[in-house]
Design an enzyme around this catalytic site. Structure first.
Site, PDB file in Angstrom:
ATOM      1  N   SER A 148       1.739   0.970  -0.215  1.00 50.55           N
ATOM      2  CA  SER A 148       2.743   1.411  -1.190  1.00 50.55           C
ATOM      3  C   SER A 148       4.108   1.487  -0.520  1.00 50.55           C
ATOM      4  CB  SER A 148       2.371   2.798  -1.728  1.00 50.55           C
ATOM      5  OG  SER A 148       3.467   3.416  -2.362  1.00 50.55           O
ATOM      6  N   TYR A 161       0.180  10.986  -1.447  1.00 53.68           N
ATOM      7  CA  TYR A 161      -0.127   9.583  -1.689  1.00 53.68           C
ATOM      8  C   TYR A 161       0.495   8.708  -0.610  1.00 53.68           C
ATOM      9  CZ  TYR A 161      -0.481   5.133  -4.200  1.00 53.68           C
ATOM     10  OH  TYR A 161      -0.759   3.843  -4.563  1.00 53.68           O
TER      11      TYR A 161
END
Length: 258
Positions: A148, A161
């Site tokens: 990500s 995350y």
């Protein structure tokens, strides 16, 4: 097309979104694809059906990642589906889908349970899946992990995350070094905002406009953008690339646009 003829692949989280696009592309290139899903067996079955209708080969494997016994269950189903064939390509795409954690996970609100869930799915499961599959992963194989842009862009509401994806990137570099003697390449692909149909935040016009305005190539990503990159890394053309993080964001937040 056809670069992966005779090869096998496992794509985790392949029933929808980017994972589905990756599975479809690898199958179109000739691979027998194991379509992993967590809870949505119908979507996985549809992905398998679409692959077969296009002339490809696929089978579904269901296992909820992040729970006790997840890797053992997935490995057993994969082994059964491969019917004695080795594995050539592993794509660790599945990620924690808890939107409450992803978008409200700031340091002052994140709970231990949410933190554990994110790391169990995004970091622990890929690590132990690689460990379990090394005996059947062919020399010269490919491991491709999906990360990500949160690892380079500080987003306070996605701290856990982003941390879990940072761990995945460290794992990739370490495994690239450890598995190089077997000719196995390990790389990471970092998608940006992508129109997958499962990210409700991208449905807001103001959100889309803000992301587009901060992207060098001036649009939201498409699943095919990610799938094509994964297919390249899975092919023989990428045989000399390992230990890298490929930013596949269209130039998201590189700096002020002219």
């Amino acid at each position: 097309m056809g670069d992966l003829t005779g090869k096998t692949a496992l794509v985790t989280g392949a029933s929808r979104g980017m994972g589905r696009a990756v599975a479809l592309r690898l199958a179109a290139d000739g691979a027998l694809v194991a379509v992993h899903y967590g809870a949505n067996g119908d979507a996985a079955a549809q992905t398998v059906s679409d692959i077969e209708e296009a002339g490809g080969q696929a089978f579904a494997v269901g296992a909820m990642l992040g729970l006790d016994g997840d890797v053992d269950a997935l490995t057993a189903l994969l082994t059964e589906g491969l019917q004695g064939l080795p594995l050539d390509v592993l794509v660790n795409n599945a990620a924690c889908g808890n939107l409450e954690t992803l978008f409200a996970g700031s340091i002052d609100r994140l709970t231990p349970a949410q933190f554990d869930e994110v790391f169990a799915v995004n970091a622990k499961a890929p690590f132990f899946l690689v460990q379990a599959l090394l005996p059947v992963l062919r020399d010269g194989g490919r491991i491709i992990n999906i990360s990500s842009p949160g690892t380079r862009i500080a987003l306070p509401h996605q701290i856990a995350y982003a941390m879990s994806k940072g761990a995945l990137e460290v794992m990739s570099r370490t495994l690239a070094n450890a598995l190089g003697a077997r000719g196995i390449t390990v790389n990471t692909v970092t998608p940006g905002a992508t129109d997958t149909g499962i990210n409700d935040s991208l449905s807001a016009p103001e959100t889309r406009a803000a992301i587009t305005a901060g992207t060098a190539l001036g649009r939201i990503g498409r699943p095919a953008d990610i799938a094509d990159t994964v297919a390249f890394l899975a092919s023989d053309d990428a045989r000399w690339i390992t230990g890298n993080v490929l930013d596949v964001t269209g130039g998201l937040y590189l700096g002020p646009l002219p």
